[in-house]
Design a protein around this motif. Structure first.
Motif, short mmCIF file in Angstrom:
data_model
loop_
_atom_site.label_atom_id
_atom_site.label_comp_id
_atom_site.label_asym_id
_atom_site.label_seq_id
_atom_site.Cartn_x
_atom_site.Cartn_y
_atom_site.Cartn_z
N TYR A 27 0.84 -1.20 0.00
CA TYR A 27 0.00 0.00 0.00
C TYR A 27 0.87 1.25 0.00
CZ TYR A 27 -3.65 -3.28 1.18
OH TYR A 27 -4.53 -4.34 1.15
N LEU A 28 0.41 2.22 -0.78
CA LEU A 28 1.00 3.56 -0.77
C LEU A 28 -0.12 4.52 -0.42
CD1 LEU A 28 3.18 5.69 -1.30
CD2 LEU A 28 2.58 5.56 -3.74
N ARG A 56 3.43 2.23 2.95
CA ARG A 56 4.20 3.49 3.01
C ARG A 56 3.21 4.64 3.07
NH1 ARG A 56 8.41 6.21 -1.32
NH2 ARG A 56 8.84 8.02 -0.02
N LEU A 57 3.41 5.53 4.02
CA LEU A 57 2.60 6.75 4.15
C LEU A 57 3.48 7.92 3.76
CD1 LEU A 57 0.15 8.45 5.06
CD2 LEU A 57 1.05 8.30 7.40
N GLY A 80 0.31 -4.99 -7.83
CA GLY A 80 -0.44 -5.37 -6.64
C GLY A 80 -0.55 -4.28 -5.60
N VAL A 81 0.14 -3.15 -5.83
CA VAL A 81 0.05 -2.04 -4.89
C VAL A 81 -1.35 -1.44 -4.93
CG1 VAL A 81 0.81 -0.23 -6.48
CG2 VAL A 81 1.22 0.04 -4.03
N ARG A 82 -1.79 -0.94 -3.82
CA ARG A 82 -3.02 -0.15 -3.76
C ARG A 82 -2.58 1.26 -3.37
NH1 ARG A 82 -4.00 -4.03 -6.07
NH2 ARG A 82 -5.64 -5.54 -5.69
N LEU A 109 -6.55 2.10 -7.41
CA LEU A 109 -6.66 3.48 -6.93
C LEU A 109 -7.88 3.67 -6.04
CD1 LEU A 109 -5.86 5.29 -10.30
CD2 LEU A 109 -4.31 4.93 -8.37
N GLN A 110 -7.68 4.43 -5.00
CA GLN A 110 -8.76 4.78 -4.08
C GLN A 110 -8.50 6.20 -3.62
OE1 GLN A 110 -9.41 1.73 -1.16
NE2 GLN A 110 -10.15 3.19 0.34
#
Length: 178
Positions: A27-28, A56-57, A80-82, A109-110
């Motif tokens: 996740y990013l 990662r934030l 696979g990253v969101r 994407l969100q």
């Protein structure tokens, strides 16, 4: 078209942030700006995502100022990253377009926009069909503004390009000239 039907080409923003997609391999989370609601949403998403996979934030002042930091983060993203984006509409639209440039698919994407309310003009990315540049303007689709680039009086069309991250605008008096 009834008043309750959405205008085609205009993004619909969720009223509340959606939960994190649990199928992500990583996740990013991008917090754009200092709006307290964006900061809270990004922190909640990051906490939820950390329970699922590496997360990662990244908090930035805004896409115009800190794009190089976002470029680095998106370049490092893998299949696979969101990518979860919270912030003001202007920054969110341009950041989503940038993520698409890096190959992100819609399912990856969100977003959550903190300043979009019907009838309340907000900063929008607007692509001027005359000077061919994207500008930050205060307005709404269907409204009119002066182009910061070429000084034309523009109509902001209710047409948003997801790839460009901006709304199309053209001379508001063009119909009168025909």
């Amino acid at each position: 078209m009834s008043p309750s039907e959405p205008v085609l080409g205009v993004p619909r923003w969720p009223v509340e942030p959606e939960p994190v997609d649990p199928t992500g391999a990583s996740y990013l989370v991008l917090c754009l700006g200092l709006d307290p609601r964006a900061v809270d949403v990004a922190a909640e998403w990051a906490a939820e995502a950390e329970r699922i996979a590496p997360t990662r934030l990244l908090s930035i002042a805004g896409i115009d100022r800190d794009r190089p930091r976002v470029d680095v983060a998106l370049h490092a993203a893998r299949t696979g990253v969101r990518i979860l984006v919270a912030g003001e509409q202007y920054d969110v639209l341009l950041t989503l377009a940038l993520a698409r440039e890096y190959g992100a698919a819609a399912a990856e994407l969100q977003c959550f926009v903190v300043d979009a309310a019907p009838g309340h003009p907000t900063a929008l990315p607007v692509y001027c069909a005359h000077c061919r540049w994207t500008h930050r303007v205060l307005g709404d689709p269907g409204g009119e503004v002066t182009c910061p680039g070429c000084a034309r009086h523009l109509e902001i069309h209710p047409h948003h390009s997801a790839l460009r991250g901006s709304f199309l605008a053209s001379d508001a008096r063009a119909r009168e000239l025909a």
